[in-house]
Write a protein that holds these residues in place. Structure first.
Motif, PDB file in Angstrom:
ATOM      1  N   GLU A 126     -44.515  32.284 109.030  1.00 45.52           N
ATOM      2  CA  GLU A 126     -45.921  32.108 109.396  1.00 45.52           C
ATOM      3  C   GLU A 126     -46.660  31.226 108.390  1.00 45.52           C
ATOM      4  O   GLU A 126     -46.618  31.458 107.185  1.00 45.52           O
ATOM      5  N   SER A 127     -47.342  30.210 108.909  1.00 47.16           N
ATOM      6  CA  SER A 127     -48.188  29.312 108.116  1.00 47.16           C
ATOM      7  C   SER A 127     -47.465  28.761 106.883  1.00 47.16           C
ATOM      8  O   SER A 127     -48.002  28.762 105.784  1.00 47.16           O
ATOM      9  N   GLY A 159     -54.491  35.350 101.897  1.00 45.85           N
ATOM     10  CA  GLY A 159     -54.747  36.776 101.814  1.00 45.85           C
ATOM     11  C   GLY A 159     -53.542  37.655 101.579  1.00 45.85           C
ATOM     12  O   GLY A 159     -53.609  38.862 101.804  1.00 45.85           O
ATOM     13  N   VAL A 160     -52.435  37.072 101.093  1.00 47.01           N
ATOM     14  CA  VAL A 160     -51.222  37.877 100.890  1.00 47.01           C
ATOM     15  C   VAL A 160     -50.765  37.846  99.427  1.00 47.01           C
ATOM     16  O   VAL A 160     -49.608  38.145  99.127  1.00 47.01           O
ATOM     17  N   ASP A 199     -54.834  39.879 112.898  1.00 45.02           N
ATOM     18  CA  ASP A 199     -54.794  41.068 112.050  1.00 45.02           C
ATOM     19  C   ASP A 199     -56.193  41.321 111.474  1.00 45.02           C
ATOM     20  O   ASP A 199     -56.864  40.383 111.041  1.00 45.02           O
ATOM     21  N   PRO A 200     -56.666  42.576 111.458  1.00 41.54           N
ATOM     22  CA  PRO A 200     -57.995  42.857 110.897  1.00 41.54           C
ATOM     23  C   PRO A 200     -58.174  42.332 109.476  1.00 41.54           C
ATOM     24  O   PRO A 200     -59.289  41.934 109.094  1.00 41.54           O
ATOM     25  N   ASP A 201     -57.101  42.308 108.681  1.00 38.82           N
ATOM     26  CA  ASP A 201     -57.207  41.800 107.318  1.00 38.82           C
ATOM     27  C   ASP A 201     -57.480  40.298 107.266  1.00 38.82           C
ATOM     28  O   ASP A 201     -57.866  39.762 106.230  1.00 38.82           O
ATOM     29  N   GLY A 259     -44.740  41.487 103.300  1.00 38.70           N
ATOM     30  CA  GLY A 259     -44.378  41.833 101.935  1.00 38.70           C
ATOM     31  C   GLY A 259     -44.237  43.342 101.797  1.00 38.70           C
ATOM     32  O   GLY A 259     -43.625  43.995 102.641  1.00 38.70           O
ATOM     33  N   HIS A 260     -44.817  43.893 100.732  1.00 40.84           N
ATOM     34  CA  HIS A 260     -44.744  45.347 100.532  1.00 40.84           C
ATOM     35  C   HIS A 260     -45.529  46.062 101.623  1.00 40.84           C
ATOM     36  O   HIS A 260     -46.686  45.749 101.899  1.00 40.84           O
TER      37      HIS A 260
END
Length: 254
Positions: free
Chosen positions: A43-44, A51-52, A117-119, A174-175
């Protein structure tokens, strides 16, 4: 017997747009060397996902347009179709998308991320307006992007009902506190539609799920180890994706 050799690129997270371009070119060349018909990135991958936990440079449409043109040239040079997830801005706003570039370097179109995604709301991403199918070497496929494939199974069902033998799933995971959910969801998306499901993650130190190909029978036929850059290569056989359950779905009875 019709088949398509796919390459799933579990790449490192790009440090910049320029670094992402280096990653993309290197892995397209690897896919060409291994005679892949199509390669899919996470992704991207250009310029990186926001934001990750990684620094991602500000979006620049002129730079992104030039980068897309260059990837098209590489697809033609190496004669490999490319599924290229990026950010992309149009008249509606900023999207997360996956471009599909033919082995002749022509853009077939792109699939937008329609379920955000809300985030990701903080980045003002805009949902797309619909879904579409693509074809490489006579094999029809769909694309769902990260959150869509995990929590909106309707997006995968849409492609399967309309003839997709495989759905590609560029993602970043990720985590996470419940990695078993993500690992199981990949199998569900395959088995509930009887299609191949190809999920493509980054190589990460704390990787919730790895790049994985699931068969139409729900078998994880190949997966890459965590935190290892690599190209998962597999010959898919479209006739195995019989789509029985997808075709039997009675939407009018829901």
């Amino acid at each position: 017997m019709l088949k398509l050799r796919i390459g799933l690129a579990q790449s490192r997270f790009p440090k910049s747009l320029s670094d992402g371009m280096d990653i993309v070119k290197k892995m397209i060349a690897q896919a060409s060397d291994q005679k892949c018909g199509v390669i899919c990135f996470p992704e991207s991958v250009l310029p990186g996902l926001r934001g990750v936990g990684f620094s991602v440079e500000e979006y620049d449409h002129l730079k992104m347009s030039a980068a897309l043109d260059e990837v098209c040239a590489w697809a033609k040079q190496y004669h490999v179709a490319v599924i290229l997830p990026t950010e992309w801005k149009d008249e509606d706003g900023m999207h997360l998308v996956a471009f599909v570039i033919s082995e002749e370097g022509e853009i077939q179109g792109y699939q937008t991320k329609n379920q955000i995604d809300p985030d990701e709301d903080q980045f003002d991403y805009v949902s797309g307006r619909g879904r579409q199918l693509f074809t490489v070497n006579h094999v029809t496929f769909g694309i769902v992007i990260c959150h869509e494939g995990w929590r909106y199974p309707e997006t995968v069902r849409w492609a399967a009902q309309r003839g997709a033998s495989i759905v590609f799933h560029p993602q970043f995971t990720g985590h996470v506190p419940n990695p078993e959910f993500y690992r199981g969801a990949m199998v569900c998306r395959s088995m509930e539609n009887n299609i191949y499901f190809a999920s493509v993650n980054y190589a990460l130190e704390d990787q919730g799920t790895t790049t994985t190909l699931v068969s139409p029978a729900g078998v994880k036929v190949s997966t890459l180890p965590e935190n290892v850059e690599g190209l998962l290569v597999w010959d898919i056989k479209p006739e195995q994706a019989h789509r029985l359950l997808a075709k039997r779905f009675r939407a009018e009875l829901v």
